[in-house]
Design a protein around this motif. Structure first.
Motif, PDB file in Angstrom:
ATOM      1  N   ASP A 255       0.474   3.863   1.814  1.00 55.01           N
ATOM      2  CA  ASP A 255       0.452   4.665   3.043  1.00 55.01           C
ATOM      3  C   ASP A 255       1.525   4.314   4.064  1.00 55.01           C
ATOM      4  O   ASP A 255       1.508   4.829   5.176  1.00 55.01           O
TER       5      ASP A 255
ATOM      6  N   ARG B 292      -0.815   4.846   9.551  1.00 55.16           N
ATOM      7  CA  ARG B 292      -0.802   5.481   8.244  1.00 55.16           C
ATOM      8  C   ARG B 292       0.110   6.699   8.312  1.00 55.16           C
ATOM      9  O   ARG B 292       0.026   7.482   9.250  1.00 55.16           O
TER      10      ARG B 292
ATOM     11  N   GLN C  94       1.962   1.805   5.896  1.00 58.27           N
ATOM     12  CA  GLN C  94       1.552   1.064   7.101  1.00 58.27           C
ATOM     13  C   GLN C  94       2.322  -0.241   7.201  1.00 58.27           C
ATOM     14  O   GLN C  94       2.551  -0.754   8.280  1.00 58.27           O
TER      15      GLN C  94
ATOM     16  N   ASP D 168       0.838  -1.195   0.000  1.00 56.98           N
ATOM     17  CA  ASP D 168       0.000   0.000   0.000  1.00 56.98           C
ATOM     18  C   ASP D 168       0.875   1.247   0.000  1.00 56.98           C
ATOM     19  O   ASP D 168       2.012   1.206   0.451  1.00 56.98           O
TER      20      ASP D 168
ATOM     21  N   ARG E 218       3.094  -3.495  12.114  1.00 53.67           N
ATOM     22  CA  ARG E 218       2.372  -2.545  11.287  1.00 53.67           C
ATOM     23  C   ARG E 218       2.406  -1.149  11.901  1.00 53.67           C
ATOM     24  O   ARG E 218       2.235  -0.974  13.095  1.00 53.67           O
TER      25      ARG E 218
HETATM   26 MG    MG Z   1      -3.670   1.675   4.992  1.00 54.04          MG
END
Ligand code: MG
Ligand code: UDP
Length: 317
Positions: free
Chosen positions: A105, A208, A107, A103, A205
């Motif tokens: 972002d 964001r 994360q 992704d 994780r």
């Molecule tokens: Mg995300």
């Protein structure tokens, strides 16, 4: 020195706030991998999923200043899974040997890509990024996500726990994936069913980096329903089994009602009403279940999935 060429596919929807940082971090990771001889070349493919902000302008700008950046702009917003698919389909016929999806972002820990590359070089063709904790997710996201994995597995979808779409695939595994002609995409389930040698890389994780989640609860719910219905016909089977169960209940109730009738404890009409109510209910459910069985067959048939993929051959030209 390895001759692995790596491309990182990144779907982006309204991600103008993060793209610079994403590019910076990805660049530093692939530079390190090149230096350490894990790969010979690392590139990024940003797929702009019909963003309404400056995302595409930014991608063009970045591709001018950073030779690793490539861009693909989709004509309209098609959702994360389809946008990722667009990038993967391109990558499946490119020169790249290893394809990572992540992704935009940040994360997912970009450093995990290093380990993914090492596993790829060691011969694994699918390497899943698996989160080992969810400290930074909100209480709500964490629990809804956990429910999602539980529901998926009880409903018969084979998914890797705590793995989203952060993974590495070999070009060969990717070609097997894009050979699936279905339109309902649930990539993490599809990749799982490919086979080939699979490995896991664990990471924690992050939050964001900037911007907001593009997955509100409503989208997550529809994603879960999509995941289940595009992978399993268990819900249909449940109808059949509850129908059969109802019929058994009906039988018990019939005995009970007849007994009460014989003893004479009843208001006229009660026995026949009660008996037909349960029996018809059970019969209808079973009938729907039978129809469901056929729909399940149609469902599998219309997917037109490839029947198999060859992994290895011995002594065959
Ligand atoms: Mg995300
Ligand atoms: N995304 C996309 N199309 C969409 C929605 C999201 O390409 O319609 C991308 C988004 O830019 C991000 C990734 O999919 O790179 C995951 O989205 P997000 O981080 O918002 O989801 P979450 O992590 O909150 O589940």
């Amino acid at each position: 020195m390895n001759d692995t060429k790596l491309v990182i596919v990144v779907p982006c929807y309204n991600e103008e706030e993060v793209l610079h940082e994403t590019t910076r971090q990805l660049t530093s990771v692939v530079e390190r991998m090149e230096k350490d001889g894990i790969i010979s070349k690392g590139m990024f493919l940003y797929v702009d999923d019909g963003s309404k902000d400056a995302t595409w302008r930014l991608i063009e700008e970045l591709s001018g200043s950073n030779k690793r950046v490539m861009g693909l702009k989709l004509a309209h917003n098609v959702g994360h899974q389809n946008a990722l698919w667009a990038g993967l389909e391109w990558a499946a016929q490119s020169e790249f040997d290893a394809i990572v999806s992540i992704d935009a972002d940040l994360q997912d820990d970009v450093n995990a890509i290093v380990e993914m590359g090492q596993k790829f070089n060691a011969g694994f063709e699918v390497v899943y990024g698996v989160r080992n904790e969810r400290k930074t997710d909100t209480f709500f996201k964490k629990h809804t996500a956990q429910m999602f994995y539980k529901l998926m597995s009880t409903m018969g979808g084979d998914v890797v726990y705590n793995h989203a779409d952060f993974r590495l695939m070999s070009r060969r595994a990717l070609q097997a994936l894009v050979a699936h002609p279905e339109r309902n995409l649930f990539l993490r389930g599809m990749v799982r069913s490919l086979g080939f040698s699979q490995e896991y890389v664990y990471y924690s994780r992050n939050e964001r980096f900037a911007g907001e989640s593009k997955y509100p609860f409503s989208k997550m719910l529809s994603f879960a329903i999509d995941g289940i219905t595009s992978f399993s016909i268990k819900p249909l089977r449940l109808i059949t089994s509850s129908g059969v169960l109802f019929i058994f209940v009906a039988l018990a109730i019939i005995c009970y009602a007849l007994y009460e009738y014989a003893v004479g404890h009843v208001v006229p009409g009660w026995t026949s009403l009660l008996v037909s109510l349960w029996f018809i209910g059970g019969a209808i459910l079973t009938a729907i279940g039978v129809i469901g069985e056929y729909i399940g067959k149609i469902y599998r048939e219309v997917k037109r999935r490839p029947r198999y993929f060859v992994e290895k051959m011995a002594n065959i030209e």
